[in-house]
Write an enzyme that holds these catalytic residues in place. Sequence first.
Site, short mmCIF file in Angstrom:
data_model
loop_
_atom_site.label_atom_id
_atom_site.label_comp_id
_atom_site.label_asym_id
_atom_site.label_seq_id
_atom_site.Cartn_x
_atom_site.Cartn_y
_atom_site.Cartn_z
N THR A 1 55.86 -4.94 22.45
CA THR A 1 56.78 -3.90 21.97
C THR A 1 57.84 -3.57 23.02
O THR A 1 57.55 -3.62 24.22
CB THR A 1 55.95 -2.64 21.67
OG1 THR A 1 55.00 -2.95 20.67
CG2 THR A 1 56.81 -1.47 21.23
N ARG B 1 50.30 -4.76 7.58
CA ARG B 1 49.77 -3.94 8.68
C ARG B 1 50.92 -3.20 9.38
O ARG B 1 51.96 -3.79 9.68
CB ARG B 1 49.03 -4.82 9.69
CG ARG B 1 48.49 -4.07 10.92
CD ARG B 1 49.42 -4.17 12.11
NE ARG B 1 48.84 -3.63 13.34
CZ ARG B 1 49.52 -3.47 14.47
NH1 ARG B 1 50.79 -3.82 14.53
NH2 ARG B 1 48.94 -2.97 15.54
N VAL B 2 50.74 -1.93 9.64
CA VAL B 2 51.75 -1.16 10.36
C VAL B 2 51.11 -0.65 11.65
O VAL B 2 50.00 -0.12 11.64
CB VAL B 2 52.25 0.03 9.51
CG1 VAL B 2 53.19 0.91 10.32
CG2 VAL B 2 52.95 -0.48 8.26
N GLY C 1 51.54 -1.23 23.34
CA GLY C 1 50.11 -1.52 23.47
C GLY C 1 49.47 -1.78 22.13
O GLY C 1 50.17 -2.03 21.13
N GLY D 1 48.37 -1.02 18.96
CA GLY D 1 48.83 0.09 18.15
C GLY D 1 47.77 0.93 17.48
O GLY D 1 47.91 2.16 17.36
N1 GLY Z 1 52.30 -1.42 19.69
C1 GLY Z 1 52.74 -2.27 18.70
C2 GLY Z 1 51.78 -2.56 17.67
O1 GLY Z 1 50.58 -2.45 17.86
O2 GLY Z 1 52.20 -2.93 16.61
#
Ligand code: GLY
Length: 324
Positions: free
Chosen positions: A191, A219-220, A243, A245
Amino acid sequence: MSACASVSGAAEPAPAAAPAQTPEWRLVIHGGAGVIVRGQMTEEAEAAYRAALLASLEAGAEILRAGGSALDAVEAAVIVMEDDPLFNAGHGAVFTAAGTHELDASIMEGSQRDAGSVAGVMRVKNPIRAARAVMEQSEHVMFAGPGADAFAEAQGLDMVDNTYFNTDRRRQALERVLEERARTAADRHGTVGAVALDVNGNLAAATTTGGMTAKAAGRVGDAPLIGAATYAENGVCAVSATGHGEYFIRVGVAKTICDRVKLAGESLEQAATTALDEVAALGGDGGVIVLGAGGAYSFVFNSEGMYRGEISQSGASTAIYRDE
Ligand code: GLY
């Protein structure tokens, strides 16, 4: 004892100490945390990352130096990383398990705590522009999926075919993860983000990601969630996170940090370390960049490294490894 590495700058406010020079403006960025070990990276790769971080810093600094807004600066800094295939943001984003790209982004400004975000966009070239358009051109805070792309298109943003985001390196990572049915830490990271303070005392934060390699379609992660990866409140702090998420969502990392600064009077570094220790206790890893109202800043991460940089009127610096 915490396993976090942290680096702070411009001195946290210390009672009875001579005040540190207050920067007129400052920009702090990250290009993802993960297993980044000195000696395992070629000199060429390291130089390329440092040059890319400097280009991002300079894009934002040009705005801040001229008296522009923190919001414009974080957007400009993130766009440079979205366009650079070194980073897991726009071009160069990781693949989903379906062999496509779904991008998440968010942006927040600290004066009114206005915010915008997009999740799972597949066609907008620069997701952070779409997040900003949501903030400024809609009555909403978050758009997801095809509706988010349609909104971006209607706003006149540059649209691309999903294959624009393809790179060989990320394709190979996808094939490896699908074959081995396991992700390395590097597959879960990458990220990008920025936080800035402008000459008018405004804070802003922005975060963009392709998510994790071979993520399930739909997936978000934390990047589009205000309070998880992104938060900004004038007079308090601005945060952007990188990291795993799922853990950052469960801890609500960015808002936790700002709340600890605001309500408990903790230093940026204390607040960030506590939040990341909560992430680690649940099994996650990653890092944050935090910028305070007075221009102090902190990098805190519990991974092996984090691509990161900082610029103010005093100059610029970049770092990659844990021991820098
Ligand atoms: N930190 C980004 C993700 O896990 O999608």
